[in-house]
Design an enzyme around this catalytic site. Structure first.
Site, PDB file in Angstrom:
ATOM      1  N   TRP A  18       0.823  -1.286  -0.059  1.00  0.00           N
ATOM      2  CA  TRP A  18      -0.078   0.054   0.122  1.00  0.00           C
ATOM      3  C   TRP A  18       0.977   1.298   0.031  1.00  0.00           C
ATOM      4  CZ3 TRP A  18      -0.036  -3.993   3.611  1.00  0.00           C
ATOM      5  CH2 TRP A  18       0.496  -3.774   4.831  1.00  0.00           C
ATOM      6  N   ARG A  19       2.168   1.171   0.007  1.00  0.00           N
ATOM      7  CA  ARG A  19       2.999   2.348  -0.076  1.00  0.00           C
ATOM      8  C   ARG A  19       3.317   2.362  -1.531  1.00  0.00           C
ATOM      9  NH1 ARG A  19       7.073   0.963   5.000  1.00  0.00           N
ATOM     10  NH2 ARG A  19       5.691   1.840   6.631  1.00  0.00           N
ATOM     11  N   GLU A  31      -4.791  -0.547   7.564  1.00  0.00           N
ATOM     12  CA  GLU A  31      -4.787  -0.341   8.865  1.00  0.00           C
ATOM     13  C   GLU A  31      -5.746  -1.181   9.285  1.00  0.00           C
ATOM     14  OE1 GLU A  31      -3.031   1.576  10.532  1.00  0.00           O
ATOM     15  OE2 GLU A  31      -1.558   2.342   8.915  1.00  0.00           O
ATOM     16  N   GLN A  36      -4.354  -5.339  16.037  1.00  0.00           N
ATOM     17  CA  GLN A  36      -4.125  -6.488  16.613  1.00  0.00           C
ATOM     18  C   GLN A  36      -3.622  -7.761  15.981  1.00  0.00           C
ATOM     19  OE1 GLN A  36      -5.316  -6.311  19.883  1.00  0.00           O
ATOM     20  NE2 GLN A  36      -6.016  -4.115  19.757  1.00  0.00           N
ATOM     21  N   THR A  37      -2.975  -7.193  14.921  1.00  0.00           N
ATOM     22  CA  THR A  37      -2.519  -8.512  14.104  1.00  0.00           C
ATOM     23  C   THR A  37      -1.150  -7.960  13.492  1.00  0.00           C
ATOM     24  OG1 THR A  37      -4.586  -8.943  13.245  1.00  0.00           O
ATOM     25  CG2 THR A  37      -2.895  -9.916  12.163  1.00  0.00           C
ATOM     26  N   LEU A  74      -8.070 -14.551   9.917  1.00  0.00           N
ATOM     27  CA  LEU A  74      -7.724 -13.318  10.246  1.00  0.00           C
ATOM     28  C   LEU A  74      -7.951 -12.789  11.670  1.00  0.00           C
ATOM     29  CD1 LEU A  74      -5.260 -11.370   9.130  1.00  0.00           C
ATOM     30  CD2 LEU A  74      -7.147 -10.062   8.265  1.00  0.00           C
ATOM     31  N   TYR A  76     -10.532 -11.343  14.981  1.00  0.00           N
ATOM     32  CA  TYR A  76     -11.291 -10.056  15.513  1.00  0.00           C
ATOM     33  C   TYR A  76     -12.476  -9.662  14.203  1.00  0.00           C
ATOM     34  CZ  TYR A  76      -7.727  -9.783  18.648  1.00  0.00           C
ATOM     35  OH  TYR A  76      -6.934 -10.358  19.876  1.00  0.00           O
ATOM     36  N   TYR A 114      -7.327   6.513  16.298  1.00  0.00           N
ATOM     37  CA  TYR A 114      -5.847   6.154  15.467  1.00  0.00           C
ATOM     38  C   TYR A 114      -6.134   6.019  14.021  1.00  0.00           C
ATOM     39  CZ  TYR A 114      -2.447   3.266  13.653  1.00  0.00           C
ATOM     40  OH  TYR A 114      -1.767   2.850  12.781  1.00  0.00           O
ATOM     41  N   ASP A 132       0.057   4.487  17.826  1.00  0.00           N
ATOM     42  CA  ASP A 132      -0.464   3.190  17.924  1.00  0.00           C
ATOM     43  C   ASP A 132       0.478   2.567  19.207  1.00  0.00           C
ATOM     44  OD1 ASP A 132       1.919   2.824  16.595  1.00  0.00           O
ATOM     45  OD2 ASP A 132       1.279   1.420  15.220  1.00  0.00           O
ATOM     46  N   CYS A 197      17.535   9.988  22.675  1.00  0.00           N
ATOM     47  CA  CYS A 197      16.538   9.191  23.417  1.00  0.00           C
ATOM     48  C   CYS A 197      17.065   9.458  24.870  1.00  0.00           C
ATOM     49  CB  CYS A 197      16.920   8.025  22.970  1.00  0.00           C
ATOM     50  SG  CYS A 197      15.665   6.676  23.972  1.00  0.00           S
TER      51      CYS A 197
END
Length: 321
Positions: A18-19, A31, A36-37, A74, A76, A114, A132, A197
């Site tokens: 998708w990029r 997205e 959750q995957t 997949l 959910y 999100y 996220d 950081c």
């Protein structure tokens, strides 16, 4: 820090399907699947789903069974139902184009803070944050925040997105968290922003952000019965997915143990004894070919036990009356 992050992303971003052109529909599907995957799991599902539903209008025109079948395994499944409902809404209210308005996105089924931010920034390159788990971890470590205050992370992410290149900034944060700034084994020496950081400077990478308390695991014992007639099996539709009969204890009938399977659903761990045989009470079940209807990954596991016998356990007959 921002320049170092963007330079790193330009050189190291993964070539995801998708990029490139950043078609809004494709970004949206990716997205939803990535909720959750993990990425490695999503990629083959994404390719199959897009082949079957290449446009938003083709998805909106589909029935729920077809969408669930291509989502099958997949998990959910509310994501798939919301996706279909949202696609129908977009066709009805937005001329079949995913809206580039933040509030309009939030009004769609299954789209939260999100998701709206990710679509606005990645698909439309608009200055919205998308926080996220990966972004939360990266920004918390950079700033050295020892406690979990979500709104503080969202504010920091919004500030970065508003400075320009939101598409690249948000994806860079996500990519860094997914590939380098991991939860258990951060690869700090490979991190492009380690000099900025606070967690790295103080040696507190493993403490920041604080681990979220997970519910205790609940163990559940079940028996599943695969009642077959050729390729067809006794099955029951549950929320659009077809399943084999499962019971806390075997019902009356004659069954043979075929194997055992384990399956996790959120914090529940299922221990399943899989039997073959004929059910006596079948009023709730119909004959279906499990290869031609939408089924869950649990159903696939149960079926697999009937196709290969365990080596460590002899098959035995079990009769109940």
């Amino acid at each position: 820090m921002r320049e170092a992050l963007l330079d790193w992303f330009a050189a190291n971003q993964r070539p995801l399907p998708w990029r490139g052109r950043y078609v809004p529909y494709q970004v949206w599907i990716s997205e939803v699947m990535l909720q959750q995957t993990q990425m490695d799991t999503v990629l083959p599902y994404y390719e199959r789903f897009m082949k079957r539903f290449p446009t938003l209008k083709s998805l909106a025109a589909a029935d729920e069974a077809a969408v669930l079948q291509h989502w099958s395994g997949l998990g959910y499944y509310s994501r798939a139902r919301n996706l279909l409902a949202a696609a129908k809404t977009v066709v009805a209210d937005h001329q079949g184009r995913l809206p580039s308005d933040h509030d309009a996105l939030l009004a769609l089924p299954g789209v939260g803070r999100y998701m709206a931010g990710a679509i606005m920034s990645i698909a439309f390159n608009q200055p919205y944050p998308a926080v996220d788990g990966n972004v939360r971890r990266v920004l918390s470590r950079i700033h050295g925040w020892p406690d979990d205050i979500p709104e503080r992370v969202w504010t920091a992410a919004a500030r970065l997105a508003e400075e320009g290149a939101p598409r690249e900034v948000n994806q860079a944060l996500m990519e860094l968290g997914a590939t380098t700034c991991s939860f258990r084994r951060p690869r700090c020496l490979l991190c492009p922003v380690r000099e900025h950081c606070a967690a790295f400077r103080t040696g507190r990478q493993m403490e920041i952000p604080p681990a979220r308390i997970r519910p205790a695991t609940v163990h559940v014992q079940l028996s599943a019965v695969v009642d077959r007639r050729g390729v067809r099996c006794r099955m029951k539709s549950v929320n659009g997915l077809w399943e084999f009969p499962t019971f806390p204890a075997l019902p009356p009938g004659s069954f043979t143990l075929a194997g055992r399977r384990q399956h996790s659903i959120t914090h529940h761990r299922l221990e399943i004894a899989v039997y073959t045989g004929a059910l006596t009470d079948t009023q709730d079940y119909v004959w279906k070919d499990p290869g031609k209807v939408p089924v869950s990954s649990l159903t696939r596991k149960i079926l697999s036990a009937t196709l290969s016998r365990p080596k460590s356990e002899k098959t035995r007959a079990s009769k109940t009356t």
